[in-house]
Enzyme design. Structure first.
Site, PDB file in Angstrom:
ATOM      1  CE  LYS A 189       1.635  -7.782  21.788  1.00 51.45           C
ATOM      2  NZ  LYS A 189       2.507  -8.561  22.689  1.00 51.45           N
ATOM      3  CG  ASP A 245     -10.270  -0.301  31.328  1.00 51.78           C
ATOM      4  OD1 ASP A 245     -10.605   0.292  32.372  1.00 51.78           O
ATOM      5  OD2 ASP A 245     -10.829  -1.338  30.919  1.00 51.78           O
ATOM      6  CG  ASP A 249      -9.222  -2.126  36.978  1.00 53.93           C
ATOM      7  OD1 ASP A 249      -9.387  -0.887  37.049  1.00 53.93           O
ATOM      8  OD2 ASP A 249     -10.169  -2.936  36.991  1.00 53.93           O
TER       9      ASP A 249
HETATM   10  C1  IPM Z   1     -12.968   2.908  33.766  1.00 52.82           C
HETATM   11  C2  IPM Z   1     -14.094   1.936  33.542  1.00 52.82           C
HETATM   12  C3  IPM Z   1     -14.804   2.280  32.233  1.00 52.82           C
HETATM   13  C4  IPM Z   1     -13.797   2.124  31.112  1.00 52.82           C
HETATM   14  C5  IPM Z   1     -16.070   1.458  31.959  1.00 52.82           C
HETATM   15  C6  IPM Z   1     -17.067   1.555  33.081  1.00 52.82           C
HETATM   16  C7  IPM Z   1     -16.691   1.835  30.641  1.00 52.82           C
HETATM   17  O1  IPM Z   1     -13.633   0.639  33.561  1.00 52.82           O
HETATM   18  O2  IPM Z   1     -13.237   4.124  33.839  1.00 52.82           O
HETATM   19  O3  IPM Z   1     -11.832   2.471  33.873  1.00 52.82           O
HETATM   20  O4  IPM Z   1     -13.581   1.019  30.600  1.00 52.82           O
HETATM   21  O5  IPM Z   1     -13.208   3.140  30.731  1.00 52.82           O
HETATM   22 MG    MG Z   2     -11.583   0.430  34.108  1.00 52.65          MG
END
Ligand code: IPM
Ligand code: MG
Length: 365
Positions: A189, A245, A249
């Protein structure tokens, strides 16, 4: 070959899926005549309940003295809505990453063709997607100074990166790109954040050592959009801890389900392998969690930590076969799924091991 593997089930469905990952490793040992010594250790909520510490010294000692780690998940709903709790399961995971120097998190996003219909994204957009994320894992807001002031009415987490932290993960990403499509997208960013401007500068410098690899910079907001708009335009994606992170996802939807995604955390010593999904307390104890992310994490472990390509490949092919035969867990079913082939966690593990057996027989018959 005697290898010591620490199993770290953690919380929630972590226990259920890691049990299947471990069984698959045992199957590899049987088929290939290896021998593994498994040790268990505690982490997360479970460890807090037992010792008051989310990563007890006893666990850390075992982790520092093994050849690889298979980890499940940490977390518990009781902490999520109570910001006053000082000791939290996630601290165990973060401490482990830091103590073991696991600065590079590899998250391969590969879609099995059989799961084209399981994603919420259109199949024609998804087909052929194959992305490898390099998420930095021991810096950023996760580890920068944090605190509260003004009687608790102001809170802050410092986003901070040092040159050497960016350099070492950038080298890993470029080196991996050389074995793939020779393309790195670095996500930051830099239009707003100073730490991102350093990120961009250092990644550009590292990129000059890899003139055969094409480098493109994208802002994180645009990258989030393009991932869904045209996932095939990505090959290697390099990014910081927080953006990584979030984006991974999101990218799990490209693979059909979070339940399919394995990851490897590596640095200079032992490697740690885990599903990218969490502890999922909403489905814990029902035996319906998808064990394939843990099983595919076991495959990554054999490949990356031990350099055993054939063993690793066998697991991946067995998963492919199980999916081809129509077997599914709930999270990856679609309209075409035969309800009778929706399996429990342990049944899916069994089907994969049976397929491994079958592959072994046809190979050496
Ligand atoms: C991941 C998870 C972790 C992170 C959490 C559980 C601390 O979301 O491994 O992606 O944020 O790294
Ligand atoms: Mg995560």
């Amino acid at each position: 070959m005697n290898k010591k593997i620490v199993i770290l089930p953690g919380d929630g469905i972590g226990k259920e899926v890691t049990a299947e990952g471990k069984r698959v490793l045992q199957k590899v040992a049987d088929v290939f005549d290896h021998s593994f010594v498994f040790e268990e250790a505690q982490i997360g909520h479970e460890a807090i309940e037992a010792t008051g510490n989310p990563l007890p010294d006893e666990s850390l000692m075992k982790l520092k003295d093994c050849d690889a780690i298979l980890f499940g998940a940490v977390g518990h709903p009781k902490y999520d809505n109570d910001p006053t709790l000082k000791v939290r399961p996630e601290q165990g995971l973060l401490k482990m990453r830091k103590e073991l120097g696991l600065y590079a998190n590899l998250r391969p996003i590969k879609l099995f063709d059989e799961l084209l219909g399981a994603s919420s994204i259109k199949p024609e957009i998804l087909k052929g997607s194959d992305i490898l994320f390099f998420r930095e894992l021991t810096g950023d807001v996760y580890f920068g100074e944090k605190g509260k002031k003004d009687d608790g009415n102001t809170a802050y987490d410092l986003m901070i990166y040092q040159r050497f932290e960016i350099e070492r993960i950038a080298h890993k990403a470029f080196a991996a790109a050389r074995t793939r499509k020779k393309k790195v997208v670095s996500v930051d960013k830099a239009n707003v954040l100073e730490s991102s401007r350093l990120w961009r500068q250092v990644v550009t410098e590292v990129g000059q050592h890899y003139p055969d690899v094409q480098l493109e910079h994208q802002f994180v907001d645009a990258a989030a959009m393009k991932l869904i708009q045209n996932p095939r335009s990505f090959d290697v994606v390099l990014t910081g801890n927080l953006f990584g992170d979030i984006l991974t996802d999101e990218a799990s939807q490209i693979a059909g389900s979070m339940g399919m995604l394995a990851s490897a955390s590596v640095g200079d010593t032992v490697g740690l392998y885990e599903p990218i999904h969490g502890s999922a307390h909403d489905i814990t104890g029902q035996g319906i969690a998808n064990p394939l992310a843990s099983i595919l994490s076991a495959a990554l472990l054999l490949d990356i930590s031990f350099g055993w390509k054939e063993e690793s490949e066998m697991i991946i092919r067995a998963v492919e076969q199980a999916l081809k035969k129509g077997y599914r867990t709930r999270d990856i079913r679609d309209a075409a799924t035969d309800e009778k082939k929706i399996l429990s966690t342990s049944e899916m593990g069994r089907v994969v091991r049976d397929e491994m057996e079958r592959i072994a027989k046809t190979q050496w018959a």
